[in-house]
Design a protein around this motif. Structure first.
Motif, PDB file in Angstrom:
ATOM      1  N   UNK A  38      31.072  37.663  43.929  1.00 30.55           N
ATOM      2  CA  UNK A  38      31.687  36.331  43.938  1.00 30.55           C
ATOM      3  C   UNK A  38      32.503  36.110  42.664  1.00 30.55           C
ATOM      4  N   UNK A  39      33.716  35.567  42.788  1.00 27.44           N
ATOM      5  CA  UNK A  39      34.538  35.320  41.602  1.00 27.44           C
ATOM      6  C   UNK A  39      34.002  34.160  40.772  1.00 27.44           C
ATOM      7  N   UNK A  40      34.182  34.263  39.472  1.00 26.19           N
ATOM      8  CA  UNK A  40      33.828  33.178  38.548  1.00 26.19           C
ATOM      9  C   UNK A  40      35.139  32.677  37.955  1.00 26.19           C
ATOM     10  N   UNK A  41      35.594  31.537  38.410  1.00 24.13           N
ATOM     11  CA  UNK A  41      36.907  31.028  38.022  1.00 24.13           C
ATOM     12  C   UNK A  41      36.810  30.288  36.691  1.00 24.13           C
ATOM     13  N   UNK A  42      37.514  30.826  35.707  1.00 21.65           N
ATOM     14  CA  UNK A  42      37.440  30.267  34.364  1.00 21.65           C
ATOM     15  C   UNK A  42      37.877  28.807  34.325  1.00 21.65           C
ATOM     16  N   UNK A  43      38.901  28.465  35.087  1.00 24.29           N
ATOM     17  CA  UNK A  43      39.381  27.074  35.107  1.00 24.29           C
ATOM     18  C   UNK A  43      38.292  26.131  35.603  1.00 24.29           C
ATOM     19  N   UNK A  44      37.580  26.557  36.652  1.00 22.33           N
ATOM     20  CA  UNK A  44      36.534  25.703  37.228  1.00 22.33           C
ATOM     21  C   UNK A  44      35.381  25.512  36.240  1.00 22.33           C
ATOM     22  N   UNK A  45      34.992  26.604  35.569  1.00 22.74           N
ATOM     23  CA  UNK A  45      33.890  26.499  34.606  1.00 22.74           C
ATOM     24  C   UNK A  45      34.301  25.637  33.414  1.00 22.74           C
ATOM     25  N   UNK A  46      35.527  25.843  32.936  1.00 22.96           N
ATOM     26  CA  UNK A  46      36.022  25.039  31.806  1.00 22.96           C
ATOM     27  C   UNK A  46      36.055  23.566  32.165  1.00 22.96           C
ATOM     28  N   UNK A  47      36.490  23.265  33.391  1.00 24.00           N
ATOM     29  CA  UNK A  47      36.548  21.872  33.833  1.00 24.00           C
ATOM     30  C   UNK A  47      35.140  21.284  33.968  1.00 24.00           C
ATOM     31  N   UNK A  48      34.194  22.107  34.438  1.00 25.06           N
ATOM     32  CA  UNK A  48      32.811  21.653  34.598  1.00 25.06           C
ATOM     33  C   UNK A  48      32.208  21.233  33.269  1.00 25.06           C
ATOM     34  N   UNK A  49      32.510  21.986  32.198  1.00 20.08           N
ATOM     35  CA  UNK A  49      31.949  21.695  30.879  1.00 20.08           C
ATOM     36  C   UNK A  49      32.905  20.881  29.999  1.00 20.08           C
ATOM     37  N   UNK A  52      37.956  24.025  26.761  1.00 19.47           N
ATOM     38  CA  UNK A  52      39.054  24.949  27.019  1.00 19.47           C
ATOM     39  C   UNK A  52      38.492  26.229  27.636  1.00 19.47           C
ATOM     40  N   UNK A  53      39.387  27.123  28.032  1.00 15.28           N
ATOM     41  CA  UNK A  53      38.943  28.379  28.636  1.00 15.28           C
ATOM     42  C   UNK A  53      38.439  29.377  27.595  1.00 15.28           C
ATOM     43  N   UNK A  54      38.652  29.092  26.311  1.00 12.06           N
ATOM     44  CA  UNK A  54      38.268  30.050  25.268  1.00 12.06           C
ATOM     45  C   UNK A  54      36.761  30.331  25.262  1.00 12.06           C
ATOM     46  N   UNK A  55      35.873  29.309  25.183  1.00  7.00           N
ATOM     47  CA  UNK A  55      34.437  29.621  25.195  1.00  7.00           C
ATOM     48  C   UNK A  55      33.971  30.208  26.529  1.00  7.00           C
ATOM     49  N   UNK A  56      34.657  29.861  27.616  1.00  2.00           N
ATOM     50  CA  UNK A  56      34.322  30.446  28.921  1.00  2.00           C
ATOM     51  C   UNK A  56      34.610  31.941  28.900  1.00  2.00           C
ATOM     52  N   UNK A  57      35.773  32.300  28.371  1.00  2.00           N
ATOM     53  CA  UNK A  57      36.154  33.710  28.286  1.00  2.00           C
ATOM     54  C   UNK A  57      35.187  34.471  27.387  1.00  2.00           C
ATOM     55  N   UNK A  58      34.771  33.846  26.272  1.00  2.00           N
ATOM     56  CA  UNK A  58      33.811  34.482  25.373  1.00  2.00           C
ATOM     57  C   UNK A  58      32.488  34.753  26.099  1.00  2.00           C
ATOM     58  N   UNK A  59      32.031  33.767  26.861  1.00  4.89           N
ATOM     59  CA  UNK A  59      30.773  33.917  27.599  1.00  4.89           C
ATOM     60  C   UNK A  59      30.879  35.023  28.638  1.00  4.89           C
ATOM     61  N   UNK A  60      31.993  35.076  29.341  1.00  3.54           N
ATOM     62  CA  UNK A  60      32.176  36.096  30.378  1.00  3.54           C
ATOM     63  C   UNK A  60      32.252  37.500  29.781  1.00  3.54           C
ATOM     64  N   UNK A  61      32.872  37.620  28.619  1.00  2.38           N
ATOM     65  CA  UNK A  61      32.952  38.916  27.955  1.00  2.38           C
ATOM     66  C   UNK A  61      31.558  39.399  27.552  1.00  2.38           C
ATOM     67  N   UNK A  62      30.726  38.482  27.095  1.00  2.00           N
ATOM     68  CA  UNK A  62      29.352  38.855  26.726  1.00  2.00           C
ATOM     69  C   UNK A  62      28.544  39.232  27.965  1.00  2.00           C
ATOM     70  N   UNK A  63      28.776  38.514  29.063  1.00  2.00           N
ATOM     71  CA  UNK A  63      28.094  38.845  30.311  1.00  2.00           C
ATOM     72  C   UNK A  63      28.581  40.180  30.868  1.00  2.00           C
ATOM     73  N   UNK A  64      29.849  40.500  30.607  1.00  2.00           N
ATOM     74  CA  UNK A  64      30.372  41.815  30.997  1.00  2.00           C
ATOM     75  C   UNK A  64      29.634  42.911  30.234  1.00  2.00           C
ATOM     76  N   UNK A  65      29.388  42.691  28.946  1.00  6.13           N
ATOM     77  CA  UNK A  65      28.661  43.680  28.135  1.00  6.13           C
ATOM     78  C   UNK A  65      27.230  43.854  28.636  1.00  6.13           C
ATOM     79  N   UNK A  66      26.660  42.799  29.228  1.00  7.14           N
ATOM     80  CA  UNK A  66      25.301  42.868  29.770  1.00  7.14           C
ATOM     81  C   UNK A  66      25.267  43.499  31.160  1.00  7.14           C
ATOM     82  N   UNK A  67      26.439  43.720  31.742  1.00  9.22           N
ATOM     83  CA  UNK A  67      26.495  44.324  33.068  1.00  9.22           C
ATOM     84  C   UNK A  67      26.380  43.342  34.209  1.00  9.22           C
TER      85      UNK A  67
END
Length: 224
Positions: A38-49, A52-67
């Motif tokens: 399932x896609x995780x849309x950065x715009x939707x998450x940023x709007x939910x919280x 900006x998309x910057x902390x969303x992108x940071x979180x997703x990059x860390x989750x990418x490192x976790x697999x």
């Protein structure tokens, strides 16, 4: 008027915006709200919280490192799909690392360690909230590794457990595995009390691989 330093919060321990978003997405993956692929849309998450998309992108990059998340061209971030053979391999790596951590820890365990582990056993057995089972399971296991004084090893093990959390919930829920896990946790704790590190490590490996086999049997649908 003197300041009451006991009432001053430690702002250094306050979670960052990306920490909060990371936990939200990780929990959503673990409980199945975000399914595999399932896609995780950065715009939707940023709007939910409302950020900006910057902390969303940071979180997703860390989750990418976790697999837990992977990035695809033209699709952005999606929840990682893990095949059955990959799940088995992750369980095998987990068993190798955790049994080694246990062997390193047992010679330094104290009565305080055993009491703490038993308290987690009791909490696990009495917990009715499925969302809490995997966290209590981790707290029990990890407290048995703390005396090894190997924080990097335990951190690595935690990352593997985070990746398996959604599958552990399936296994515990569909197989009625709570009772089995509780019984085997108490058997493991009894072996730790004897100080026989090799026997305890062998039991821990078997405990984890039995959970893996149970998951493969109860996993919904066919996986490739």
């Amino acid at each position: 008027m003197p300041l009451n330093i006991d009432q001053i919060p430690n702002l250094g321990k306050v979670p960052s915006t990306s920490d909060v978003i990371l936990k939200f997405i990780r929990d959503s993956i673990a409980d199945g709200s975000l399914d595999e692929g399932e896609p995780i849309r950065q715009d939707d998450v940023a709007r939910l919280f409302n950020v900006s998309k910057i902390p969303v992108r940071e979180a997703l990059k860390r989750l990418e490192a976790e697999g837990l998340v992977e990035f695809h061209r033209n699709k952005g971030a999606i929840v990682t799909t893990v095949s059955e053979p990959e799940i088995v391999q992750i369980f095998e790596v987990r068993a190798i690392l955790e049994s080694n951590a246990l062997k390193l820890s047992i010679p330094f365990m104290t009565e305080k360690t055993f009491e703490k582990a038993e308290a987690y056993c009791d909490a696990f057995a009495q917990e009715a909230d499925v969302a809490r089972w995997s966290e209590l399971n981790w707290q029990f296991h990890s407290c048995l590794y703390e005396d090894a004084q190997r924080p990097y090893l335990v951190s690595t093990i935690r990352s593997i457990n985070d990746r398996l959390e959604r599958y552990l919930r399936i296994q515990l829920t569909l197989s009625h595995g709570l009772e089995t896990a509780d019984r085997e946790h108490r058997e493991l704790l009894a072996l730790c009390r004897t100080g026989d590190a090799e026997k305890a490590a062998d039991f821990l490996t078997a405990h984890m691989m039995r959970a893996c086999q149970s998951l493969m049997h109860h996993l919904p649908g066919r996986r490739t």
